[in-house]
Design an enzyme around this catalytic site. Structure first.
Site, PDB file in Angstrom:
ATOM      1  CE  LYS A  95       2.836  44.132  43.226  1.00 48.95           C
ATOM      2  NZ  LYS A  95       3.250  45.380  43.850  1.00 48.95           N
TER       3      LYS A  95
ATOM      4  CB  THR B 118      -1.218  48.042  43.585  1.00 48.53           C
ATOM      5  OG1 THR B 118      -0.558  47.249  42.595  1.00 48.53           O
ATOM      6  CG2 THR B 118      -0.275  48.306  44.738  1.00 48.53           C
TER       7      THR B 118
ATOM      8  CB  SER C 193       3.919  49.811  36.711  1.00 50.96           C
ATOM      9  OG  SER C 193       3.446  50.965  37.364  1.00 50.96           O
TER      10      SER C 193
END
Ligand SMILES: Cc1cc2nc3c(=O)[nH]c(=O)nc-3n(C[C@H](O)[C@H](O)[C@H](O)COP(=O)(O)O)c2cc1C
Length: 402
Positions: A259, A162, A113
């Site tokens: 994502k 994301t 991340s």
């Protein structure tokens, strides 16, 4: 440590969750375990796997199951990889490095991340497996660009962008546990919440030995790494939009994966914008509550992209049979989040390795019982699922039937 996470103490992921709860202070355990609002989607992500039932092909002897698969240009020994889980360093000393090492030892990929506590080069150096990088635009485009360059230099091959975090979801447990107050660094404000740390001396010793409250070394602002502050506000100022994929594409040399989408239209848009893959994901029920569980959304997305990019799924995977079901419904592979985060919280790298072993053994057993020798051969013929999950036929398909 290995004994603690082995059978009979730990036989499934729920057992690792129980151990994590015992080792971690409430604020850290609930950060992993919790979801948004009433946690409807968090529960549904898991429960929905019960709606898919197997149709085994029996009297088939399979001495060896082939679990290998190719995902985003990487050969994986397993049909699952580790999802990006921010702040893993809070669960165990050097959490991201040890989790990535366990993934690599098992022959699969680890996704780091943006909001992690260990530097991307340290994580890359610590794993034998593929390293993937997840992008948030916190700090703005320039900061993100520098982060992408460091990630590529560290050997990250695929990029996960994301798109489901326009704001942070309302995770009620975090409020009750004093997450905000504990980050003020003001002893009087923190005082009502510090008892939970004293109740977990093992975790506390590790936390202090690892340097105390982490910062975000992969988000380097003008005056240094971003401090562990209000992530929600930072995300709100940096919503990823479709247009961002274009400049990201100019910088990132490898596959790009979108994502956090849940509908066919978004999946088609991702393909149109040049994505190499999509992850059907609702962020593990941590963002918009009461949105579809991911497995329910999978057939629509698979039909929408029509083979034009790889489709991955995450959310609710707690058993190897869950992995098998997602593959039968058309996912190329899945990501697991909490399943390994519980292992990390329970026992560091040993716990992550145990989580991976549990899922691997489940998958092998399920495939032998299904009569299917290889991941590449799993398809819809091995399962039955509710008819309403099937995507509506397109206009041309309807005409063809007339
Ligand atoms: C504690 C925690 C932190 C997470 N941090 C991130 C993150 O930094 N970036 C991201 O894209 N997803 C993040 N996610 C979402 C996961 O990547 C994944 O989508 C989700 O965990 C899948 O659901 P599962 O936990 O039920 O497997 C996080 C999830 C958890 C549980």
């Amino acid at each position: 440590m290995a004994d603690r996470v082995n059978s009979p103490n730990v036989v499934n992921i729920a057992d690792l969750r129980r151990l994590a709860q015992r080792r971690l202070p409430r604020v850290a355990f609930d950060y992993i375990d919790g979801g948004a609002d009433g946690e409807v989607t968090l529960r549904e992500n898991c429960r929905v796997f019960d709606d898919v039932l197997f149709r085994p092909k029996n009297a088939v002897a399979i001495p060896k199951i082939d679990l290998g698969t190719r995902v985003l240009g990487a050969d994986l020994a397993l049909p699952f990889a580790l999802a990006p889980v921010g702040s893993s360093r809070m669960f165990y000393p050097r959490g991201e490095v040890v989790a990535a090492a366990a993934a690599g030892a098992a022959g699969t990929a680890y996704t780091l991340s943006t909001l992690s506590g260990c530097r991307v080069d340290e994580v890359g150096a610590g794993t034998k497996g593929p390293l993937w990088y997840q992008l948030y635009l916190v700090g703005g485009r320039e900061v993100a660009t520098a982060g992408l360059e460091r990630a590529m230099k560290a050997g990250a091959t695929a990029l996960f962008v994301t798109i489901d975090t326009a704001v942070a979801g309302l995770r009620e447990r975090d409020f009750r546990n004093g997450t905000k107050e504990l980050l003020t660094r003001n002893p009087w404000t923190m005082l009502p919440y510090v008892g939970q740390f004293l109740a977990r001396p093992g975790w506390l010793a590790g936390f202090i030995g690892d340097g105390g409250l982490m910062d975000f070394p992969n988000v380097v602002l003008k005056d240094g790494p971003m401090s562990y502050a209000d992530v929600g506000a930072a995300l709100e100022q940096s919503t990823v939009c479709w247009a961002d994929l274009r400049w990201i594409r100019e910088i990132w040399k490898g596959p790009i994966v979108v994502k956090g989408l849940m509908i066919g239209d978004d999946a088609r848009r991702a393909v149109d914008e040049g994505a190499d893959g999509v992850v059907v994901s609702n962020h593990g029920g941590r963002q918009l509550d009461c949105c579809y569980p991911t497995l329910r959304a999978l057939p629509e997305v698979v039909a929408a992209v029509n083979g034009q990019c790889e489709v991955l799924l995450d959310g609710g995977i707690r058993r190897g049979t869950d992995v098998v079901k997602a593959l039968c419904l058309g996912a190329r592979a899945v990501l697991v989040g909490r399943a390994y985060a519980y292992g990390l919280g329970a026992g560091g790298g040993t716990g992550v390795a145990r989580a991976i072993d549990i899922l691997r053994a489940d998958i092998v057993r399920a495939m032998k019982l299904l009569g299917c020798p290889a991941i590449s051969e799993l398809d819809g013929s091995y399962v039955t699922y509710p008819a309403e999950w099937r995507p509506a036929p397109t206009a041309s398909e309807s005409l063809a039937r007339v």
